[in-house]
Design a protein around this motif. Structure first.
Motif, PDB file in Angstrom:
ATOM      1  N   SER A 165       8.354  10.871  -7.788  1.00 52.68           N
ATOM      2  CA  SER A 165       8.662  12.092  -7.045  1.00 52.68           C
ATOM      3  C   SER A 165      10.015  11.997  -6.342  1.00 52.68           C
ATOM      4  CB  SER A 165       7.572  12.361  -6.001  1.00 52.68           C
ATOM      5  OG  SER A 165       7.680  11.443  -4.918  1.00 52.68           O
ATOM      6  N   ILE A 166      10.576  13.164  -6.082  1.00 52.14           N
ATOM      7  CA  ILE A 166      11.807  13.223  -5.301  1.00 52.14           C
ATOM      8  C   ILE A 166      11.563  12.655  -3.907  1.00 52.14           C
ATOM      9  CG2 ILE A 166      13.418  14.827  -4.187  1.00 52.14           C
ATOM     10  CD1 ILE A 166      13.237  16.544  -6.730  1.00 52.14           C
TER      11      ILE A 166
ATOM     12  N   LEU B  62      -9.529  16.603   2.937  1.00 54.12           N
ATOM     13  CA  LEU B  62      -8.162  16.974   3.299  1.00 54.12           C
ATOM     14  C   LEU B  62      -7.726  16.251   4.569  1.00 54.12           C
ATOM     15  CD1 LEU B  62      -5.747  18.710   2.467  1.00 54.12           C
ATOM     16  CD2 LEU B  62      -6.631  20.516   3.966  1.00 54.12           C
ATOM     17  N   ARG B  63      -8.672  15.999   5.467  1.00 51.36           N
ATOM     18  CA  ARG B  63      -8.352  15.234   6.677  1.00 51.36           C
ATOM     19  C   ARG B  63      -7.837  13.845   6.303  1.00 51.36           C
ATOM     20  NH1 ARG B  63     -13.026  15.446   8.874  1.00 51.36           N
ATOM     21  NH2 ARG B  63     -12.598  17.091  10.428  1.00 51.36           N
ATOM     22  N   ASP B  64      -8.538  13.172   5.417  1.00 56.97           N
ATOM     23  CA  ASP B  64      -8.082  11.844   4.982  1.00 56.97           C
ATOM     24  C   ASP B  64      -6.768  11.930   4.222  1.00 56.97           C
ATOM     25  OD1 ASP B  64     -10.126  10.476   6.163  1.00 56.97           O
ATOM     26  OD2 ASP B  64     -11.333  10.261   4.346  1.00 56.97           O
ATOM     27  N   HIS B  65      -6.614  12.959   3.398  1.00 59.80           N
ATOM     28  CA  HIS B  65      -5.371  13.134   2.655  1.00 59.80           C
ATOM     29  C   HIS B  65      -4.187  13.305   3.610  1.00 59.80           C
ATOM     30  CE1 HIS B  65      -2.675  14.570  -0.548  1.00 59.80           C
ATOM     31  NE2 HIS B  65      -2.267  15.448   0.351  1.00 59.80           N
ATOM     32  N   LEU B  66      -4.372  14.088   4.643  1.00 58.96           N
ATOM     33  CA  LEU B  66      -3.299  14.280   5.615  1.00 58.96           C
ATOM     34  C   LEU B  66      -2.942  12.967   6.295  1.00 58.96           C
ATOM     35  CD1 LEU B  66      -1.510  16.349   7.252  1.00 58.96           C
ATOM     36  CD2 LEU B  66      -3.372  16.386   8.909  1.00 58.96           C
ATOM     37  N   ARG B  67      -3.955  12.217   6.681  1.00 60.62           N
ATOM     38  CA  ARG B  67      -3.734  10.973   7.423  1.00 60.62           C
ATOM     39  C   ARG B  67      -3.105   9.879   6.564  1.00 60.62           C
ATOM     40  NH1 ARG B  67      -9.584  10.309  10.602  1.00 60.62           N
ATOM     41  NH2 ARG B  67      -9.270  12.019  12.117  1.00 60.62           N
ATOM     42  N   PHE B  68      -3.546   9.771   5.309  1.00 61.41           N
ATOM     43  CA  PHE B  68      -3.189   8.592   4.514  1.00 61.41           C
ATOM     44  C   PHE B  68      -2.342   8.911   3.280  1.00 61.41           C
ATOM     45  CE2 PHE B  68      -7.209   7.557   6.708  1.00 61.41           C
ATOM     46  CZ  PHE B  68      -6.695   6.586   7.552  1.00 61.41           C
TER      47      PHE B  68
ATOM     48  N   LEU C 167       3.792   9.361   3.735  1.00 67.42           N
ATOM     49  CA  LEU C 167       4.828   9.526   2.719  1.00 67.42           C
ATOM     50  C   LEU C 167       5.974  10.402   3.224  1.00 67.42           C
ATOM     51  CD1 LEU C 167       2.868   9.869  -0.646  1.00 67.42           C
ATOM     52  CD2 LEU C 167       3.616   7.829   0.572  1.00 67.42           C
ATOM     53  N   GLU C 168       5.672  11.393   4.011  1.00 68.69           N
ATOM     54  CA  GLU C 168       6.727  12.266   4.533  1.00 68.69           C
ATOM     55  C   GLU C 168       7.429  11.647   5.727  1.00 68.69           C
ATOM     56  OE1 GLU C 168       9.184  15.638   4.871  1.00 68.69           O
ATOM     57  OE2 GLU C 168       7.778  15.120   3.262  1.00 68.69           O
ATOM     58  N   LEU C 169       6.714  10.900   6.563  1.00 67.30           N
ATOM     59  CA  LEU C 169       7.227  10.506   7.876  1.00 67.30           C
ATOM     60  C   LEU C 169       7.263   8.994   8.085  1.00 67.30           C
ATOM     61  CD1 LEU C 169       5.286  13.226   9.881  1.00 67.30           C
ATOM     62  CD2 LEU C 169       7.743  13.229   9.422  1.00 67.30           C
TER      63      LEU C 169
ATOM     64  N   TRP D  78       0.830  -1.208   0.000  1.00 70.03           N
ATOM     65  CA  TRP D  78       0.000   0.000   0.000  1.00 70.03           C
ATOM     66  C   TRP D  78       0.862   1.255   0.000  1.00 70.03           C
ATOM     67  CZ3 TRP D  78      -0.188   3.721   3.952  1.00 70.03           C
ATOM     68  CH2 TRP D  78      -1.210   4.670   3.859  1.00 70.03           C
ATOM     69  N   LEU D  79       1.901   1.274   0.834  1.00 68.67           N
ATOM     70  CA  LEU D  79       2.757   2.449   0.915  1.00 68.67           C
ATOM     71  C   LEU D  79       3.533   2.653  -0.378  1.00 68.67           C
ATOM     72  CD1 LEU D  79       3.841   4.741   2.747  1.00 68.67           C
ATOM     73  CD2 LEU D  79       5.698   3.197   3.400  1.00 68.67           C
ATOM     74  N   ALA D  80       4.050   1.566  -0.963  1.00 68.81           N
ATOM     75  CA  ALA D  80       4.799   1.677  -2.209  1.00 68.81           C
ATOM     76  C   ALA D  80       3.920   2.262  -3.316  1.00 68.81           C
ATOM     77  CB  ALA D  80       5.336   0.308  -2.623  1.00 68.81           C
ATOM     78  N   LEU D  81       2.670   1.800  -3.410  1.00 70.33           N
ATOM     79  CA  LEU D  81       1.779   2.338  -4.430  1.00 70.33           C
ATOM     80  C   LEU D  81       1.411   3.793  -4.155  1.00 70.33           C
ATOM     81  CD1 LEU D  81       1.748  -0.614  -5.326  1.00 70.33           C
ATOM     82  CD2 LEU D  81      -0.737  -0.407  -5.655  1.00 70.33           C
ATOM     83  N   LYS D  82       1.309   4.159  -2.874  1.00 75.36           N
ATOM     84  CA  LYS D  82       1.085   5.559  -2.510  1.00 75.36           C
ATOM     85  C   LYS D  82       2.240   6.432  -2.990  1.00 75.36           C
ATOM     86  CE  LYS D  82      -2.710   6.522  -0.110  1.00 75.36           C
ATOM     87  NZ  LYS D  82      -3.565   7.706  -0.373  1.00 75.36           N
TER      88      LYS D  82
END
Length: 627
Positions: A357-358, A506-512, A517-519, A315-319
């Motif tokens: 992405s970078i 945006l709440r879901d976008h921040l969470r998932f 991806l950043e952390l 899931w993370l790799a596809l994200k």
């Protein structure tokens, strides 16, 4: 008849130079040769020696838990998962009070607390003897550091164990009865660690730079900025957003922190203690670990990640693959080699836009990524050097975060020489400005301030040269220029219709999206899933996805052999980033779905927190009482 804490901490009385003098009823004399509490702790030099042992305890990698913690979340799978379906207690949500890693984490945290308490108690006893202003200030900074680290360790205990109810120790236990501590309530623990952090906030230099103004050798110590950031974060972790806002905003506005231009500065060894760093645990391989007696001067996390022992979840790799590259940002324009499909020779180059992405190329490796190097070679060529494990078979992706991928050349991978094998000097971030930005953005979402939330999310995205969310004409839009693309579509996907950005999506976008991806491998993912109330449902959603493996064929990117089962797609989809053959699809057994057993096993009461370890239960007479 000793508690688990006793078993681990009593021997450390010698390590930190505290040995109680013996006496009995018929001979009340102190051995003049014995080193006692009174005879050791005499001045600020002794306090500083004790403080060094506190920092050393903080370096135990079980505190961060990177090597096991994230298996229980949506971020990681273990190496054996894609081999033979071997069991892993965290990935399968089958851990309990007997699981060794849980005991190790508990012990590491209380070891640090025990050492900090020695410094605090000694300071209070010696305080009347500090006769000069300089000595008083030096001693105050020492005890403030000890209390700050103690506060942080209790924060980790509170967010990790037993619904937050853990023993509170602010003294040095001397006998069996002292260790028989009931659990303090979660609120009592929060009040305690926030008081410690507040004390640090009031008495420590604000930043690394202020520490360096005091004297050389102080870089990397805990700061007032760290204390304020952790207080703010602690309120977010309770979903108390109004209380968190003033602390987080003050960290953003008044400490001089700034995002580094390159994410790699924060997660590799190239720019440690950067402008973005609020606190990171400092490691080194320069010292003789045997002579110095502390195994945690270095850590083995880098080598475990490079070996694929901890892999990004499917899931993370596809994200990461969907992380939206901004085509008008010059940083995303690359020159790429074109290879002869017959022999792998480079036949030309072409200018184009980055494939991924970078942020992805800095955080994880994918075998088809033509633009992000890995140990000095394209990802598909990594592993050609003798003795280097390839990015291939059962390892569709590898974490690059916290490895030396950008400093070791020639495709040779991590240094495996005797001196460096399983030792790494890369610092591990505890909290950095990007985390504070995203915490603050969450507070803005939950207090209905959409434009301010977008402002801080977009700052994080712009650093990685991604498309930005919202409209360039909105209040707070900071990058309205010809090299930035704003998109008022929450998933950046025009094929499924435009979905205007709202507080809810945006709440879901921040969470998932933004936080994982950043952390990834940083922070409190399990605690976040728990406080958002989505732990079980999210795991079930991930378990429902089927994946296909694909082979990366020979000579598609240089001279290398076929990389078998090294690329994952959602079942039924085909790779679009490289040419493939129909025969390269590998039929999958059922277990190739991620976290199937873990999602089924997850129980809120048993798995949202770690339990009190079995050894503590067996030997602490009051383990099941709360005061």
């Amino acid at each position: 008849m000793k508690t688990n804490i006793i078993n681990k901490l009593i021997p450390l009385l010698l390590l930190v130079f505290i040995v109680q003098a013996c006496s009995d009823d018929f001979l009340e004399q102190t051995n003049p040769n014995a080193l006692t509490t009174a005879s050791f702790w005499k001045n600020t030099s002794d306090l500083n020696k004790g403080l060094n042992s506190v920092y050393s305890a903080l370096k135990d990698e079980d505190i961060s838990g990177i090597l096991f913690e994230f298996f229980r979340t949506d971020l990681a799978v273990h190496n054996s998962f894609r081999q033979n379906g071997n069991e892993n207690a965290f990935y399968d949500q089958d851990f309990d009070l007997t699981t060794k890693d849980i005991e190790n984490k508990w012990n590491a945290l209380y070891l640090g607390i025990f050492r900090a308490n020695q410094v605090v108690v000694a300071y209070e006893r010696l305080k009347p003897t500090f006769s000069t202003t300089d000595t008083q200030e030096q001693a105050l900074r020492i005890v403030a550091q000890a209390r700050t680290i103690r506060g942080y360790l209790y924060y980790v205990l509170n967010t990790s164990f037993n619904n937050g109810n853990v023993p509170l120790l602010d003294f040095i236990p001397k006998d069996f009865a002292d260790f028989q501590q009931a659990m303090s309530t979660s609120q009592a623990v929060k009040d305690f660690y926030r008081a410690d952090l507040q004390f640090g906030l009031e008495n420590l230099p604000k930043t690394y730079a202020e520490w360096e103004d005091i004297g050389s050798g102080n870089l990397g110590r805990v700061t007032g900025g760290f204390c304020e950031a952790m207080i703010g974060k602690s309120y977010v972790m309770e979903n108390k957003f109004t209380e968190a806002i003033p602390y987080l905003k003050n960290v953003i506005d008044n400490y001089g922190y700034a995002l580094t231009p390159d994410l790699a500065d924060c997660i590799t060894g190239t720019n440690e203690f950067s402008s973005e760093s609020i606190f990171e645990v400092n490691y080194t391989t320069d010292l003789n670990l045997v002579v110095n007696g502390e195994k945690t001067l270095s850590h083995k996390i880098t080598h475990f990640l490079a070996n694929g022992n901890v892999q990004p979840s499917s899931w993370l790799a596809l994200k990461y693959r969907k992380d939206a590259v901004d085509p008008v940002d010059p940083a995303n324009q690359v020159t790429r080699n074109v290879y002869d499909p017959a022999n792998g020779d480079i036949i030309e180059t072409k200018d184009t836009i980055r494939m991924y992405s970078i942020r992805m190329g800095t955080s994880i490796a994918s075998v088809d990524d033509l633009d992000s190097p890995m140990y000095g070679v394209p990802a598909a060529e990594y592993g050609n050097a003798d003795g280097v494990s390839p990015l291939a078979r059962i390892k569709p992706n590898l974490f690059k975060k916290f490895t030396h991928w950008n400093t070791i050349g020639g495709g040779a991978g991590e240094d495996r020489s005797t001196e460096f094998n399983n030792k790494s000097d890369i610092n591990l971030s505890v909290i950095r400005l990007a985390d504070v930005y995203l915490l603050y953005a969450e507070c803005m979402i939950e207090t209905s301030n959409l434009s301010e939330a977008l402002k801080y999310i977009n700052r994080v995205r712009k650093r990685s040269h991604l498309k930005l969310l919202g409209k360039s004409t909105e209040t707070g839009a900071e990058y309205a220029n010809a090299t930035t693309t704003y998109v008022d579509d929450i998933d950046f996907d025009p094929t499924n219709g435009e979905q205007e950005v709202t507080l809810e999506n945006l709440r879901d976008h921040l969470r998932f999206t933004e936080r994982p991806l950043e952390l990834a491998l940083e922070g409190d993912r399990a605690a976040n899933l728990r406080r958002w109330g989505v732990f079980k449902s999210h795991l079930l959603e991930l378990a429902s996805i089927r994946y296909d493996y694909w082979h990366y064929e020979k000579n598609l990117n240089g001279k290398h052999g076929v990389r078998y089962k090294c690329f994952i797609t959602v079942s039924g989809e085909t790779p679009t980033t490289y040419a493939y053959k129909t025969s390269s699809l590998t039929n999958q057994p059922l277990e190739v779905q991620d976290v199937v057993l873990g999602a089924a096993n997850f129980d809120e009461s048993a798995h949202s927190y770690y339990p009190i370890p079995q050894a503590e239960v067996d030997t602490n007479l009051n383990w099941n009482e709360t005061n």
